[in-house]
Design a protein around this motif. Sequence first.
Motif, PDB file in Angstrom:
ATOM      1  N   GLU A 188      -8.753   5.029  -3.196  1.00  0.00           N
ATOM      2  CA  GLU A 188      -8.236   6.236  -4.055  1.00  0.00           C
ATOM      3  C   GLU A 188      -8.184   7.558  -3.001  1.00  0.00           C
ATOM      4  O   GLU A 188      -7.507   8.239  -3.491  1.00  0.00           O
ATOM      5  N   ASN A 189      -9.104   7.289  -2.010  1.00  0.00           N
ATOM      6  CA  ASN A 189      -9.243   8.413  -1.266  1.00  0.00           C
ATOM      7  C   ASN A 189      -8.464   8.292   0.068  1.00  0.00           C
ATOM      8  O   ASN A 189      -8.386   9.384   0.781  1.00  0.00           O
ATOM      9  N   THR A 190      -7.825   7.384   0.269  1.00  0.00           N
ATOM     10  CA  THR A 190      -6.991   7.170   1.508  1.00  0.00           C
ATOM     11  C   THR A 190      -5.595   6.671   1.161  1.00  0.00           C
ATOM     12  O   THR A 190      -5.354   5.786   0.592  1.00  0.00           O
ATOM     13  N   PRO A 191      -4.658   7.482   1.679  1.00  0.00           N
ATOM     14  CA  PRO A 191      -3.278   6.936   1.616  1.00  0.00           C
ATOM     15  C   PRO A 191      -3.157   5.480   1.931  1.00  0.00           C
ATOM     16  O   PRO A 191      -3.663   4.989   3.016  1.00  0.00           O
ATOM     17  N   PHE A 192      -2.472   4.560   0.914  1.00  0.00           N
ATOM     18  CA  PHE A 192      -2.420   3.090   1.422  1.00  0.00           C
ATOM     19  C   PHE A 192      -1.866   2.947   2.616  1.00  0.00           C
ATOM     20  O   PHE A 192      -2.114   1.993   3.371  1.00  0.00           O
ATOM     21  N   ALA A 193      -0.704   3.456   3.112  1.00  0.00           N
ATOM     22  CA  ALA A 193       0.034   3.549   4.426  1.00  0.00           C
ATOM     23  C   ALA A 193      -1.074   3.851   5.613  1.00  0.00           C
ATOM     24  O   ALA A 193      -0.865   3.519   6.711  1.00  0.00           O
TER      25      ALA A 193
ATOM     26  N   LYS B  90       7.603   4.222  -1.469  1.00  0.00           N
ATOM     27  CA  LYS B  90       8.357   4.237  -0.277  1.00  0.00           C
ATOM     28  C   LYS B  90      10.010   3.790  -0.431  1.00  0.00           C
ATOM     29  O   LYS B  90      10.788   4.378  -0.113  1.00  0.00           O
ATOM     30  N   GLU B  91      10.198   3.126  -1.476  1.00  0.00           N
ATOM     31  CA  GLU B  91      11.522   2.751  -1.937  1.00  0.00           C
ATOM     32  C   GLU B  91      12.107   3.818  -2.757  1.00  0.00           C
ATOM     33  O   GLU B  91      13.479   4.025  -2.362  1.00  0.00           O
ATOM     34  N   ARG B  92      11.430   4.577  -3.387  1.00  0.00           N
ATOM     35  CA  ARG B  92      11.992   5.651  -4.190  1.00  0.00           C
ATOM     36  C   ARG B  92      12.275   6.881  -3.135  1.00  0.00           C
ATOM     37  O   ARG B  92      13.591   7.387  -3.317  1.00  0.00           O
ATOM     38  N   ALA B  93      11.543   6.967  -2.181  1.00  0.00           N
ATOM     39  CA  ALA B  93      11.678   8.042  -1.442  1.00  0.00           C
ATOM     40  C   ALA B  93      12.680   7.793  -0.363  1.00  0.00           C
ATOM     41  O   ALA B  93      13.504   8.742   0.084  1.00  0.00           O
ATOM     42  N   SER B  94      13.086   6.747   0.016  1.00  0.00           N
ATOM     43  CA  SER B  94      14.095   6.184   0.856  1.00  0.00           C
ATOM     44  C   SER B  94      15.473   6.249   0.236  1.00  0.00           C
ATOM     45  O   SER B  94      16.603   6.215   0.875  1.00  0.00           O
ATOM     46  N   ALA B  95      15.443   6.209  -1.033  1.00  0.00           N
ATOM     47  CA  ALA B  95      16.912   6.183  -1.861  1.00  0.00           C
ATOM     48  C   ALA B  95      17.658   7.239  -1.622  1.00  0.00           C
ATOM     49  O   ALA B  95      17.176   8.468  -1.733  1.00  0.00           O
TER      50      ALA B  95
ATOM     51  N   GLU C 248      -1.163  -1.217  -3.700  1.00  0.00           N
ATOM     52  CA  GLU C 248      -0.220  -1.743  -2.729  1.00  0.00           C
ATOM     53  C   GLU C 248       1.080  -1.696  -3.461  1.00  0.00           C
ATOM     54  O   GLU C 248       2.245  -1.492  -2.654  1.00  0.00           O
ATOM     55  N   VAL C 249       1.446  -1.985  -4.755  1.00  0.00           N
ATOM     56  CA  VAL C 249       2.545  -2.005  -5.296  1.00  0.00           C
ATOM     57  C   VAL C 249       3.358  -0.552  -5.401  1.00  0.00           C
ATOM     58  O   VAL C 249       4.243  -0.081  -5.464  1.00  0.00           O
ATOM     59  N   SER C 250       2.206   0.492  -5.966  1.00  0.00           N
ATOM     60  CA  SER C 250       2.661   1.924  -6.030  1.00  0.00           C
ATOM     61  C   SER C 250       3.099   2.311  -4.586  1.00  0.00           C
ATOM     62  O   SER C 250       4.115   2.976  -4.689  1.00  0.00           O
TER      63      SER C 250
END
Length: 67
Positions: free
Chosen positions: A11-16, A51-56, A44-46
Amino acid sequence: MKDKHIINLIENTPFASLAEDDLIVIRLHVEECSDCDHAFKAAEVSSVLLKERASAEFEPSPFFQTR
């Protein structure tokens, strides 16, 4: 390791931004803890969805073109 849950780390660290050491700790922990496993999979899914939405790329409708 069941006493130390990794949900706060997720929760406290961005997944990437998770370090390889963090991922090792997480993967070892989720083998034993189903609650943390669900949280890790959701993160992981989020991350993938964001990423996909931001790259669209999209084209605005002609209504918004200035004349």
